[in-house]
Design a protein around this motif. Structure first.
Motif, short mmCIF file in Angstrom:
data_model
loop_
_atom_site.label_atom_id
_atom_site.label_comp_id
_atom_site.label_asym_id
_atom_site.label_seq_id
_atom_site.Cartn_x
_atom_site.Cartn_y
_atom_site.Cartn_z
N LYS A 46 0.80 -1.22 0.00
CA LYS A 46 0.00 0.00 0.00
C LYS A 46 0.84 1.28 0.00
N ILE A 47 2.10 1.19 0.42
CA ILE A 47 2.88 2.42 0.59
C ILE A 47 3.20 3.12 -0.73
N HIS A 48 3.03 2.43 -1.84
CA HIS A 48 3.32 3.06 -3.12
C HIS A 48 2.21 4.03 -3.55
N ILE A 49 1.06 3.98 -2.85
CA ILE A 49 -0.02 4.92 -3.16
C ILE A 49 0.36 6.30 -2.66
N ALA A 50 0.27 7.29 -3.51
CA ALA A 50 0.67 8.66 -3.18
C ALA A 50 -0.24 9.25 -2.10
N PRO A 51 0.28 10.17 -1.30
CA PRO A 51 -0.55 10.82 -0.28
C PRO A 51 -1.67 11.64 -0.91
N THR A 52 -2.77 11.75 -0.19
CA THR A 52 -3.95 12.44 -0.74
C THR A 52 -3.90 13.96 -0.53
N LEU A 54 -1.32 15.49 2.12
CA LEU A 54 -0.06 15.91 2.71
C LEU A 54 1.10 15.69 1.74
N LYS A 55 2.24 16.25 2.09
CA LYS A 55 3.44 16.06 1.27
C LYS A 55 3.96 14.63 1.40
N TYR A 56 3.79 14.06 2.60
CA TYR A 56 4.26 12.71 2.86
C TYR A 56 3.12 11.84 3.40
N LYS A 77 13.33 -4.74 3.77
CA LYS A 77 13.42 -4.53 2.32
C LYS A 77 12.76 -3.21 1.91
N THR A 78 11.68 -2.85 2.61
CA THR A 78 11.01 -1.58 2.34
C THR A 78 11.85 -0.40 2.80
N LEU A 79 12.53 -0.56 3.93
CA LEU A 79 13.35 0.53 4.46
C LEU A 79 14.59 0.78 3.60
N GLU A 80 15.06 -0.24 2.91
CA GLU A 80 16.25 -0.07 2.07
C GLU A 80 15.97 0.83 0.87
N GLU A 81 14.77 0.71 0.31
CA GLU A 81 14.40 1.52 -0.86
C GLU A 81 12.97 2.04 -0.69
N PRO A 82 12.77 2.96 0.25
CA PRO A 82 11.41 3.46 0.49
C PRO A 82 11.00 4.46 -0.58
N SER A 84 9.75 7.90 -2.07
CA SER A 84 10.16 9.24 -1.62
C SER A 84 9.07 9.95 -0.81
N HIS A 85 7.82 9.49 -0.96
CA HIS A 85 6.73 10.18 -0.27
C HIS A 85 6.36 9.50 1.06
#
Length: 264
Positions: A46-52, A54-56, A77-82, A84-85
């Motif tokens: 789900k983290i690849h979905i852009a914020p609605t 906020l900036k992050y 694995k997510t923390l290695e390449e998170p 940007s948002h």
């Protein structure tokens, strides 16, 4: 923010939404209830979905040390390449249980316990806002019992204030709820020690045990009370030395009490 220094203004819709828990881009996760690898994989998808708005998109993971080892590795694995948002905030009361690979990829901030006087003032402000009558001494007792934890202090305040009448939160009621030795008994014992009045001391101890006060608790509370007395500015130099020796003796007695067949 209004000042550009990162401090929230608490006036705009975004600040108010975060405070009230309505912000869709600030997601809080209880790791104690979502500790398996499946939940982390779902979060990772789900983290690849852009914020609605906020900036992050901010993920706050509470009690993160409760995650399983497999879940930690999936999160790594997510923390290695998170994206940007995305910003992760991990909260834990047991940082020593965090994997070194996780800690090395995060900024670590150690939050200190709050001074009991500062915490008591905070509780007093809350009582004023909630129209709860409370003795200042009672709030100090709560802050002392919490060990400097704001969350624990608020929890105790909520529990105790729920059972009080219009008279409010008294010191006696809080002492009873916490199982503390009443201040009057501690003052009597301290005065008996200063005056070297053994008869009065034994009588006070008997009175305390008749009230159901556990001897180990009595000595522990007395030791804390003597510590406050020793640190006070009103104590004479003669009494200072005597009370210090008394405190050392009581400290020894506390350890001996555990193996005693007659604690009283």
């Amino acid at each position: 923010t209004n000042d550009g220094k990162g401090e929230p203004c608490n006036a705009c819709a975004i600040c108010q939404g975060i405070t009230e828990g309505r912000a869709l881009d600030v997601i809080e996760i209880d790791a104690a209830s979502n500790r398996r690898i499946d939940e982390i994989r779902e979060l990772r998808d789900k983290i690849h979905i852009a914020p609605t708005s906020l900036k992050y998109k901010v993920y706050i993971v509470d009690e993160v040390h409760m995650l399983t080892k497999d879940a930690f590795n999936a999160l790594l694995k997510t923390l290695e390449e998170p994206p940007s948002h995305v910003v992760f905030i991990f909260a834990t009361t047991e940082p020593e249980r965090m994997l070194g690979t996780i800690k090395s990829r995060t900024h670590n901030y150690a939050f200190r316990l709050v001074n009991k006087d500062v915490l008591a003032n905070h509780l007093e402000e809350i009582c004023k806002k909630e129209n709860i009558k409370a003795d200042k001494k009672a709030l100090l007792e709560i802050s002392q019992a919490s060990g400097g934890s704001v969350r624990d202090a608020l929890s105790l305040l909520g529990q105790f204030s729920a059972g009080v009448d219009e008279k409010g939160l008294s010191t006696e009621y809080v002492e009873w709820q916490l199982g503390l030795t009443p201040l009057g008994i501690l003052d009597e014992l301290t005065n008996a020690i200063i005056e070297k009045n053994l008869t009065q001391a034994l009588s006070t101890v008997k009175n305390a045990t008749n009230q159901g006060i556990e001897p180990h608790r009595l000595l522990g509370d007395l030791l804390n009370h003597l510590g406050e007395k020793i640190r006070s500015e009103t104590i004479t130099s003669e009494n200072f030395s005597y009370l210090v020796n008394s405190a050392i003796s009581i400290s020894t007695s506390i350890s001996q009490l555990k193996s005693s067949s007659n604690p009283e």
